[in-house]
Write a protein that holds these residues in place. Sequence first.
Motif, PDB file in Angstrom:
ATOM      1  N   SER A 268       0.816  -1.211   0.000  1.00 47.29           N
ATOM      2  CA  SER A 268       0.000   0.000   0.000  1.00 47.29           C
ATOM      3  C   SER A 268       0.851   1.262   0.000  1.00 47.29           C
ATOM      4  N   VAL A 269       1.977   1.225   0.716  1.00 46.74           N
ATOM      5  CA  VAL A 269       2.704   2.478   0.977  1.00 46.74           C
ATOM      6  C   VAL A 269       3.458   2.981  -0.253  1.00 46.74           C
ATOM      7  N   GLY A 272       1.087   4.213  -2.943  1.00 45.41           N
ATOM      8  CA  GLY A 272       0.462   5.399  -2.356  1.00 45.41           C
ATOM      9  C   GLY A 272       1.383   6.599  -2.434  1.00 45.41           C
ATOM     10  N   GLY A 273       2.675   6.386  -2.141  1.00 44.15           N
ATOM     11  CA  GLY A 273       3.641   7.466  -2.215  1.00 44.15           C
ATOM     12  C   GLY A 273       3.727   8.047  -3.616  1.00 44.15           C
ATOM     13  N   ILE A 275       1.364   8.005  -5.896  1.00 45.14           N
ATOM     14  CA  ILE A 275       0.137   8.766  -6.167  1.00 45.14           C
ATOM     15  C   ILE A 275       0.251  10.161  -5.561  1.00 45.14           C
ATOM     16  N   VAL A 276       0.749  10.248  -4.314  1.00 39.79           N
ATOM     17  CA  VAL A 276       0.909  11.558  -3.674  1.00 39.79           C
ATOM     18  C   VAL A 276       1.836  12.442  -4.512  1.00 39.79           C
TER      19      VAL A 276
END
Lengths: 293, 330
Positions: A268-269, A272-273, A275-276
């Motif tokens: 997930s991380v 997710g990073g 995407i940010v």
Amino acid sequence: MASDGILDLTPGLLRGAPPVPGPARWRSWLTPGHASLAAAILLLLLVALWAAAPQLFAPFDPYAVNGRLKLLPPSPAHPFGTDGLGRDLFSRFVWGTRTTLVAASAALLLAFAAASVLGLLAGYVGGLVDDVISRLLDILLAVPGLLISLMLVTGLGFGSLNIAIAVGVSSVAAFARVMRAEVLRIRHADFVTAARLCGVAWTVILRRHVFPHAIGPVLALTALHFGGAVIAICSLSFLGFGAQAPAPEWGNLIAGGRSVLAHAWWISVLPGGVIVLVVLAANRISRQLERIA
Amino acid sequence: MSGAAAEAVARAAGRAPAGLARYVGRRIGHAVIVVWAAYTLSFVLLYLLPSDPVTLMLQSRGDGSDIDPEVVARLQRQYGLDRPVAWQYAAMLRAALGGDFGRSINDGRDVLQRIAEALPHTVELALAGLAIGLTLGMAVAVLANLTRRRWLRQVLFAYAPFVASVPAFLIGLFLIQLFAHGLGWLPAAGSSGPAALVLPALAVGLQVSDAIAQVTARALHENLQAPYAQYLRAKGLGRRAILLRHALRNAIIPAVTLVGLSIGGILGGAIITETVFSRQGLGRLLEEAITLQDIPVVQGVVVFTAILFAASNLVVDLLYPLINPKVTLR
């Protein structure tokens, strides 16, 4: 505006600093602001390439299951690690880029198209048409956007295209308001009156004379919404309403890592990073566009 | 006091109650319209948009291949879907006004009862999140204007655009990863006890704080440049005292306006946050209902979220004249 013309009597010194000559000019280009803008453009270009040709960037088949490679942490061979079925996460992320970015762009395109039609009609025709459209926009603006999206997803069913429609419709009202205001501003301009006096059909006036002049601020607003559209698409896809597994999409990849977050944080991380970073880059570029506009 | 001034005060005092009543009336009317708009929109999107809501609901429960036309027809009669659209709308609206939102397709329970069970959890989360968001946003704004260290100020000014770029579900996941799995301080999921509230409330609070930090920081900056601040400085008052005792009071007004504007966002954020943390609440209920295509529950949750939205906006609107005496009551 008046001070720009021939009536400008301001002494040169007060008009701002003269252009910096020579090497100092280079230094002024290398400020942190420009560096971050360049990084943002490069990142978005890279992501656009992922979307255009994922097979060139993904080292593995995004669907290839391998029991011996389950839940591997990030390594040079698998930069984002692997998931519970041994699939390479970086490859899945790269392949998911197209679905996510196409959905975000489709949402904005839909919002832009619908807002243009509604705004043009409301602003140009006026009267009862304006009243009906404006009340409709009021209703859409009064209800929180996420609720509109979720209701549309319920009514239309799941899927990548449907979440794009859902996100698009939930942002129509904001765009249409701006379009209507622009049309109202242009409607009484001399060239529009001239065209009408020449007997040009009103559909042609709208298409050839009003629309091209009203489009600017709405286009700028569309660009400003790109980061937000990516967030909205990822959120709906995270909730499981977008592309269905095993098809990769940014949001559902992250949702897939939720249950194993305790012992496989990377699933997930790391996506997710990224995407940010993409949203940050999009917002950085919109800020620049806003400054220019 | 001169005669004219006394007359003006008397006139204002005499007119104020009538103006206030009109203002309150208009705000209440606006809240009612918002709820009605949400209800009507939900009817259009959930009952008119799908070609056949009954088939949609049945499909989600089986494989969809062997739907008995007999059952479909019976359910359509039961929901009144064989009647004209206007009749359906009027009948459903009347039932909803009487508190009847129908029954869940999934478990047959009363929709209102399921919402009543979930609602307190969402209100609790939203309020706790709002409190954290306000505190955090204000702290960032004050510190950004107070500090003399350049790097710290730049970091604090970058806070708002950064947090605004992180999707709500990622904020939740990052918090779980850091505080629950990494440090092991707090539970990662669940809805029992205050410890389980901390992380979700922090997630909602972070989502609220960015806008509050941005707007308050700008307002503080402007107030510190204002003539009254220069006068206070000339009088010998320190920068910190001017900021905390004078500028902050004026900077609260835009922050309150923003709270009113961002309530929709808080509720939306709560929906996603509840799902991430597997917490009971309206958001979880909505997510489950959408997955099961349970249309009456979806409609009920949407209408109640709109009620929460309208009610909290009403509170902000009514508090506003108390905070900012300059506001004109229209």
